[in-house]
Motif scaffolding. Structure first.
Motif, PDB file in Angstrom:
ATOM      1  N   LYS A  34       0.866  -0.948   0.088  1.00  0.00           N
ATOM      2  CA  LYS A  34       0.007   0.213   0.148  1.00  0.00           C
ATOM      3  C   LYS A  34       0.919   1.170   0.030  1.00  0.00           C
ATOM      4  O   LYS A  34       0.603   2.280  -0.942  1.00  0.00           O
ATOM      5  CB  LYS A  34      -0.888  -0.023   1.292  1.00  0.00           C
ATOM      6  N   GLN A  37       2.455   1.765  -3.414  1.00  0.00           N
ATOM      7  CA  GLN A  37       1.216   2.155  -4.407  1.00  0.00           C
ATOM      8  C   GLN A  37       1.346   3.670  -4.259  1.00  0.00           C
ATOM      9  O   GLN A  37       1.253   4.328  -5.271  1.00  0.00           O
ATOM     10  CB  GLN A  37       0.347   1.518  -4.068  1.00  0.00           C
ATOM     11  N   GLU A  40       3.838   5.788  -6.029  1.00  0.00           N
ATOM     12  CA  GLU A  40       4.110   5.351  -7.543  1.00  0.00           C
ATOM     13  C   GLU A  40       3.208   6.971  -8.329  1.00  0.00           C
ATOM     14  O   GLU A  40       2.258   7.253  -7.656  1.00  0.00           O
ATOM     15  CB  GLU A  40       3.288   4.103  -8.347  1.00  0.00           C
ATOM     16  N   GLN A  45       1.700   2.545 -13.486  1.00  0.00           N
ATOM     17  CA  GLN A  45       1.998   1.789 -12.061  1.00  0.00           C
ATOM     18  C   GLN A  45       0.719   1.749 -11.447  1.00  0.00           C
ATOM     19  O   GLN A  45       0.441   1.001 -10.554  1.00  0.00           O
ATOM     20  CB  GLN A  45       2.918   2.603 -11.357  1.00  0.00           C
ATOM     21  N   ARG A  46      -0.038   2.876 -11.538  1.00  0.00           N
ATOM     22  CA  ARG A  46      -1.275   2.604 -10.588  1.00  0.00           C
ATOM     23  C   ARG A  46      -2.457   1.434 -11.002  1.00  0.00           C
ATOM     24  O   ARG A  46      -2.904   0.842 -10.391  1.00  0.00           O
ATOM     25  CB  ARG A  46      -1.976   4.067 -10.686  1.00  0.00           C
ATOM     26  N   TYR A  49      -0.598  -1.564  -9.679  1.00  0.00           N
ATOM     27  CA  TYR A  49      -0.965  -2.015  -8.098  1.00  0.00           C
ATOM     28  C   TYR A  49      -2.657  -2.190  -7.991  1.00  0.00           C
ATOM     29  O   TYR A  49      -2.938  -3.055  -7.152  1.00  0.00           O
ATOM     30  CB  TYR A  49      -0.597  -0.738  -7.391  1.00  0.00           C
ATOM     31  N   ASP A  50      -3.357  -1.438  -8.509  1.00  0.00           N
ATOM     32  CA  ASP A  50      -4.843  -1.673  -8.624  1.00  0.00           C
ATOM     33  C   ASP A  50      -5.187  -3.195  -8.911  1.00  0.00           C
ATOM     34  O   ASP A  50      -5.960  -3.754  -8.060  1.00  0.00           O
ATOM     35  CB  ASP A  50      -5.736  -0.612  -9.462  1.00  0.00           C
ATOM     36  N   TYR A  52      -3.156  -5.603  -8.640  1.00  0.00           N
ATOM     37  CA  TYR A  52      -2.773  -6.651  -7.681  1.00  0.00           C
ATOM     38  C   TYR A  52      -3.589  -6.591  -6.452  1.00  0.00           C
ATOM     39  O   TYR A  52      -3.961  -7.828  -5.897  1.00  0.00           O
ATOM     40  CB  TYR A  52      -1.318  -5.950  -7.100  1.00  0.00           C
ATOM     41  N   TYR A 274       5.853  -9.947  -5.183  1.00  0.00           N
ATOM     42  CA  TYR A 274       4.880  -9.113  -4.439  1.00  0.00           C
ATOM     43  C   TYR A 274       4.156  -9.902  -3.568  1.00  0.00           C
ATOM     44  O   TYR A 274       3.448  -9.804  -2.618  1.00  0.00           O
ATOM     45  CB  TYR A 274       4.127  -8.139  -5.386  1.00  0.00           C
TER      46      TYR A 274
END
Ligand code: SF4
Length: 299
Positions: A34, A37, A40, A45-46, A49-50, A52, A274
């Motif tokens: 978190k 994220q 970034e 990248q956003r 991560y979303d 993930y 991750y």
């Protein structure tokens, strides 16, 4: 408690442990992801991560492993010398993996070398892999359960150097290993560096290094500084989540060390992705257990 009854209770508990470990990341890893994220800046990248976090949410909701590669099961045990059920532990862990493989279910990943055949139940010759340490005088048994995936955690690299190569060789080795291994894993990574006197002990130390909780530091001030410097430098590589350009390549770099021989420097590097599926549980002498790594253990 009768032997068979104790074994059955332990097996069923370990199936539960593998079940939540396959789906839910430990608190320290989830919180670190978190944090990374939020740091970034790019849209790409956003989005990653979303994805993930969406994947992790769905794994919980649908009760399925959070990655298709459920790896090979590794257990790192710290066994109290007074724990009364030591004799059944290895056999029970194997049975627990066999049941977990069918029930969770896990992907069947274990191959017999000389028959070139999948064993079909995630057990086999020396699989699950069990590593023992002792807790003198304790009545408890602590177990780190780890799903070691084939693209990230099982590769790794060990190399011997001469002292005349200098300590710079250690840094070069870490950078080369992360650049090579990171491509096949799913960053951000946890990097474990083992510094020892031969290949064997450096490799084990690198594994213990990445199993350490995030936020902990090497006990020697220079070791702690080395961890911080390597983390900062590796993050300048610009490898973000999924290996695309980003701000943070690693969640952490951990170093574990032992004394070395006057004539040798041994360096091993292991990386975790991750989906760092590790849990820590503590069994007591009556075989009740507590989960130390996850607030939300799902049991
Ligand atoms: S690197 Fe990790 S998250 Fe990616 S496929 Fe392998 S085990 Fe799964």
């Amino acid at each position: 408690m009768a032997h068979e009854q104790a074994k059955e209770r332990f097996v069923e508990s370990m199936v539960q442990v593998m079940d939540f470990t396959s789906r839910i990341l430990p608190d320290d890893v989830f919180d670190k992801l978190k944090e990374l994220q939020a740091a970034e800046t790019s849209d790409m990248q956003r989005v990653i991560y979303d994805a993930y976090f969406d994947n992790l949410e769905k794994a919980k909701e649908l009760k399925r492993p959070c990655c298709q590669d459920t790896g090979i099961l590794h257990f790192y045990l710290s066994a109290g010398t007074e724990f009364p059920h030591l004799g059944m532990v290895e056999e029970a862990l194997e049975e627990a993996v066999r049941r977990a493989s069918a029930q969770i279910p896990l992907r069947q990943n274990t191959i017999n070398y000389f028959e070139e055949r999948n064993t079909g139940d995630d057990t086999g010759e020396r699989v699950p892999w069990v590593h023992w340490d002792l807790l003198p005088g304790s009545q408890d048994l602590e177990i780190i359960t780890y799903f070691a995936g084939g693209g990230c955690c099982l590769p790794g690299r060990s190399k011997m150097y001469k002292p005349s190569d200098g300590y710079q060789a250690i840094v070069d080795n870490v950078f080369d290993a992360v650049a090579d291994l990171g491509i096949n894993a799913c960053p951000p990574l946890v990097v474990g560096v083992g510094l020892g006197h031969n290949i064997e002990n450096a490799a084990v130390l690198s594994k213990k290094a990445y199993l350490r909780p995030l936020g902990t530091r090497h006990p020697h001030p220079k070791g702690a500084r080395f961890e911080r410097d390597l983390t900062e430098a590796l993050n300048r590589l610009g490898i973000g989540a999924q290996g695309l350009r980003g701000e943070n390549s690693v969640m952490a770099v951990h170093v574990e060390s032992s004394g070395r021989h006057t004539a040798t420097i041994a360096v091993a590097v292991s990386v975790a992705c991750y989906a760092h599926r590790r849990s820590l549980v503590r069994f007591h002498s009556d075989l009740s257990f507590e989960v130390l790594s996850h607030k939300e253990a799902g049991h």
